[in-house]
Write an enzyme that holds these catalytic residues in place. Structure first.
Site, short mmCIF file in Angstrom:
data_model
loop_
_atom_site.label_atom_id
_atom_site.label_comp_id
_atom_site.label_asym_id
_atom_site.label_seq_id
_atom_site.Cartn_x
_atom_site.Cartn_y
_atom_site.Cartn_z
N ASP A 88 66.73 23.55 105.52
CA ASP A 88 67.97 23.14 104.85
C ASP A 88 68.99 24.27 104.94
O ASP A 88 69.59 24.67 103.93
CB ASP A 88 67.72 22.72 103.40
CG ASP A 88 68.99 22.16 102.76
OD1 ASP A 88 69.92 21.79 103.51
OD2 ASP A 88 69.08 22.13 101.52
N HIS A 131 64.61 25.01 93.73
CA HIS A 131 63.46 24.81 94.62
C HIS A 131 63.30 26.04 95.49
O HIS A 131 64.22 26.85 95.64
CB HIS A 131 63.71 23.59 95.50
CG HIS A 131 65.10 23.57 96.08
ND1 HIS A 131 66.15 22.91 95.49
CD2 HIS A 131 65.64 24.19 97.15
CE1 HIS A 131 67.26 23.10 96.18
NE2 HIS A 131 66.98 23.89 97.19
N ASP A 197 60.35 21.39 94.47
CA ASP A 197 61.02 21.82 93.23
C ASP A 197 60.13 22.78 92.45
O ASP A 197 58.93 22.51 92.27
CB ASP A 197 61.31 20.62 92.33
CG ASP A 197 62.66 20.01 92.60
OD1 ASP A 197 63.00 19.84 93.80
OD2 ASP A 197 63.38 19.68 91.63
N ARG A 225 77.09 31.97 93.13
CA ARG A 225 77.37 30.53 93.11
C ARG A 225 75.97 29.94 92.89
O ARG A 225 75.04 30.25 93.62
CB ARG A 225 77.97 30.11 94.45
CG ARG A 225 78.22 28.61 94.58
CD ARG A 225 77.05 27.92 95.23
NE ARG A 225 77.35 26.54 95.59
CZ ARG A 225 76.47 25.74 96.18
NH1 ARG A 225 75.27 26.16 96.52
NH2 ARG A 225 76.80 24.50 96.47
N ASP A 227 73.30 27.06 92.82
CA ASP A 227 73.07 25.81 93.53
C ASP A 227 72.35 24.79 92.64
O ASP A 227 71.44 25.14 91.88
CB ASP A 227 72.18 26.16 94.73
CG ASP A 227 71.95 25.01 95.67
OD1 ASP A 227 72.92 24.56 96.27
OD2 ASP A 227 70.79 24.56 95.78
N LEU A 232 67.46 21.08 87.51
CA LEU A 232 66.40 22.07 87.23
C LEU A 232 65.20 21.42 86.51
O LEU A 232 64.06 21.71 86.81
CB LEU A 232 66.93 23.20 86.35
CG LEU A 232 67.92 24.19 86.99
CD1 LEU A 232 68.17 25.37 86.05
CD2 LEU A 232 67.44 24.67 88.34
N GLU A 234 63.32 17.81 85.18
CA GLU A 234 63.22 16.35 85.14
C GLU A 234 62.24 16.01 84.02
O GLU A 234 61.44 16.85 83.61
CB GLU A 234 62.67 15.77 86.45
CG GLU A 234 63.64 15.84 87.63
CD GLU A 234 63.71 17.22 88.28
OE1 GLU A 234 62.84 18.06 87.99
OE2 GLU A 234 64.65 17.45 89.06
N GLU A 275 77.67 24.88 90.80
CA GLU A 275 77.85 23.71 91.67
C GLU A 275 77.66 22.50 90.76
O GLU A 275 76.55 22.19 90.34
CB GLU A 275 76.81 23.68 92.79
CG GLU A 275 77.09 22.53 93.73
CD GLU A 275 75.88 22.05 94.53
OE1 GLU A 275 76.10 21.31 95.49
OE2 GLU A 275 74.74 22.40 94.21
N ASP A 338 79.07 21.41 102.58
CA ASP A 338 78.42 20.10 102.42
C ASP A 338 79.38 18.96 102.72
O ASP A 338 79.00 17.94 103.29
CB ASP A 338 77.93 19.91 100.98
CG ASP A 338 76.74 20.78 100.66
OD1 ASP A 338 75.93 21.05 101.56
OD2 ASP A 338 76.63 21.23 99.50
C1 BGC Z 1 73.84 22.89 98.61
C2 BGC Z 1 73.38 22.14 99.81
C3 BGC Z 1 71.86 22.11 99.80
C4 BGC Z 1 71.33 21.56 98.45
C5 BGC Z 1 69.89 21.86 98.27
C6 BGC Z 1 73.38 21.95 97.52
O1 BGC Z 1 74.03 21.48 96.65
O2 BGC Z 1 75.23 23.08 98.58
O3 BGC Z 1 73.86 22.68 101.00
O4 BGC Z 1 71.41 21.31 100.83
O5 BGC Z 1 72.00 22.15 97.38
O6 BGC Z 1 69.70 23.22 98.07
#
Ligand code: BGC
Length: 539
Positions: A88, A131, A197, A225, A227, A232, A234, A275, A338
């Site tokens: 990823d 994760h 996760d 930042r 992510d 986190l 569930e 995010e 993204d």
């Molecule tokens: C990141 C993605 C990523 C995902 C999983 C997101 O929100 O911006 O690029 O694939 O988290 O980590």
């Protein structure tokens, strides 16, 4: 002082002594520094390749810091550069406390941070808490047997505990549980199967992840930042209050984010950016995130731009601002790794991209500029990982085949550049997109009110269905006026600014020549806004 901090200081002294930068360190020590700053997101793999292997690296990025500083931005957000199998694109982290050899070493990171600091720039890492990679040694241990001490670091079950669909099945597929044949159980992954996760119900996991954070803060990172925070925790319907499974925004997430904030607050001047899709992660305004990427205002920005209706954008801002607690700071963006590039959103029309830049950089918040947007980069067509690679192409430094990014073969084919969408073509050229970004950011830095000043939307004189929009930003006795015409027809109309303009204004950014703006001309100010015209005035 820790040994790491001492080493960072020594490295800073060393790089300055070597003439790496003669610029004085001008980072302010104001903990609110981020409110008036602009952030610059860099896809490390695609920014600058120092060793010709076709892959961008931290040393290459360091060599381009003078360019980044010349934009006037305050901080760089680095895409994940940790060791990764790259299923990823680096958001599958195999070691939180190291640098992937493709990108360099920890020493390169330290040198980058020191050189950035010497230029007054801050550095944010991307922090992937939700994760790990399936190749992280923690998961390798966890999957090795049902009674491994790390089994409970991840989410294992005999049958799916919850559905929790992912918002982007195009990238991540529809299966959220994958069978591990050796141990006969399923593990949960909100994203790719290669991204199991972590189990945040386990207190050891919670503490361990905060240790990874301290590692980078001790090394000099200025923030993160963060992510995918919404996912986190569930919880299965069988235990969740109300009997409905909880997939996002579990109340425990907020408790944990407060702990994370506590870690950052233990250091001077650090900040973190969520995010997120809304205004939920500010806590009381000072106990969770400093800034939130807030996709709802971005959708407002993008919708306004796609339909040439900037008034839609202004409405989205007003409603997001209403929901933001005091202290919370919106962080708007037009493009990212993204969601693709703004230049494609506006069909490759540089005039519309310019209007987009003016709005992004003058509306409230801490705007995030995605690398290459400042020269109008467009989507590429090569794919290595998934469709999102379209917006992760090599930085367009020049019009050469390697785009000035590499002397080798770029890891991903560059975006097409039929006419000057690169730094070399636009640097220092009046009227170029790059010059506009620099001008507006310089104005932001000079007037210092665009991050947090009040937003007042002008409602006359324009009819509701034109592409016109106007607003005033104010704080103390400073004012900034922004008018844009996001339409195909010129808009030569009179604006009533009486009472708003209290002293003669200057209009340093415009793509036409505006008439003088002063108290005596304000009642019917008639700037001849061309198609896709803009003007920014200040007093
Ligand atoms: C990141 C993605 C990523 C995902 C999983 C997101 O929100 O911006 O690029 O694939 O988290 O980590």
């Amino acid at each position: 002082m820790t040994i790491r901090r001492l080493m960072a200081v020594l490295l800073l002294l060393f790089t300055s002594a070597c003439g790496e930068s003669s610029a004085p360190a001008s980072r302010s020590t104001d903990p609110g520094w981020y409110r008036d700053a602009v952030l610059y997101e860099v896809w490390v793999r695609s920014y600058a390749d120092s060793d010709g292997d076709g892959i961008g690296d931290l040393r290459g990025l360091r060599e381009r810091l003078d360019y980044i500083a010349s934009l006037g931005v305050g901080a760089i957000w680095l895409s994940p550069f940790y060791p990764t199998p790259y299923f990823d694109s680096g958001y599958d982290v195999a070691d939180y406390v190291d640098v992937d050899p493709h990108y360099g070493t920890l020493a390169d990171y330290d040198a980058l941070v020191a050189a950035a600091h010497a230029r007054g720039l801050r550095v944010f890492n991307d922090l992937v808490l939700n994760h790990t990679s399936s190749e992280h040694p923690w998961f390798v241990e966890s999957r090795s047997s049902r009674d491994n001490p790390r089994r409970d670091w991840y989410v294992w079950a005999d049958a799916p505990l919850y559905a929790c669909p992912n918002a982007d099945p195009k990238a991540f597929g529809t299966e959220r549980w994958t069978l591990d044949a050796a141990t006969g159980q399923l593990y949960y992954h909100q994203f790719y199967p290669q991204q199991p996760d972590l189990n945040y119900w386990n207190p050891v996991v919670r503490d361990t992840m905060l240790d990874q954070v301290r590692f980078w803060l001790d090394r000099g990172a200025d923030g993160f930042r963060v992510d995918a925070i919404a996912t986190l925790f569930e919880e299965a319907a069988s235990t969740a209050p109300g009997g409905k499974e909880i997939c996002t925004d579990h109340p425990l997430t907020h408790e944990y984010l407060k702990r994370l904030r506590g870690v950052l607050d233990g250091y001077p001047d650090k900040a973190m950016l969520a995010e997120a899709w809304d205004t939920r992660y500010f806590g009381n305004g000072s106990d969770e995130f400093h800034m939130s990427m807030n996709a709802t205002i971005t959708v407002g920005l993008q919708t306004g731009l796609s339909y040439n209706r900037p008034s839609v954008t202004l409405q989205a801002y007003l409603s997001a601002l209403q929901k933001t607690p005091n202290g919370g700071q919106l962080a708007p963006w037009l493009s990212n790794h993204d969601f693709g590039r703004v230049m494609n959103l506006v069909n490759g029309d540089e005039r519309r991209a310019a209007v987009a830049a003016v709005l992004l950089l003058t509306l409230p918040g801490t705007p995030i500029v995605y690398y290459g947007d400042e020269v109008g980069m467009t989507h590429g067509t090569g794919v290595v990982v998934d469709y999102r690679d379209r917006a992760r192409t090599p930085m367009a430094w020049t019009a050469d085949p390697g785009t000035g990014f590499t002397t080798g073969t770029p890891w991903l084919p560059p975006s097409p550049d039929p006419g000057g969408a690169n730094v070399a073509a636009q640097d220092g050229i009046p009227g170029s997109l790059l010059t506009l970004y620099r001008q507006v950011i310089a104005l932001r830095n000079r007037v210092g009110i665009l991050g947090t000043g009040t937003l007042t939307v002008l409602t006359s004189p324009y009819p509701a269905n034109t592409g016109l929009a106007g607003f005033v930003r104010s704080q103390g006795d400073r004012r900034v006026l922004v008018l844009v015409n996001a339409g195909e027809a010129a808009a030569d109309v009179a604006w009533n600014l009486s009472g708003v303009v209290t002293r003669p204004a200057s209009c340093p950014v415009a793509n036409f020549t505006p008439p003088p703006l002063a108290p005596d001309t304000a009642a019917a100010w008639r700037p001849p806004l061309p198609a896709y015209g803009y003007v920014i005035c200040e007093w």
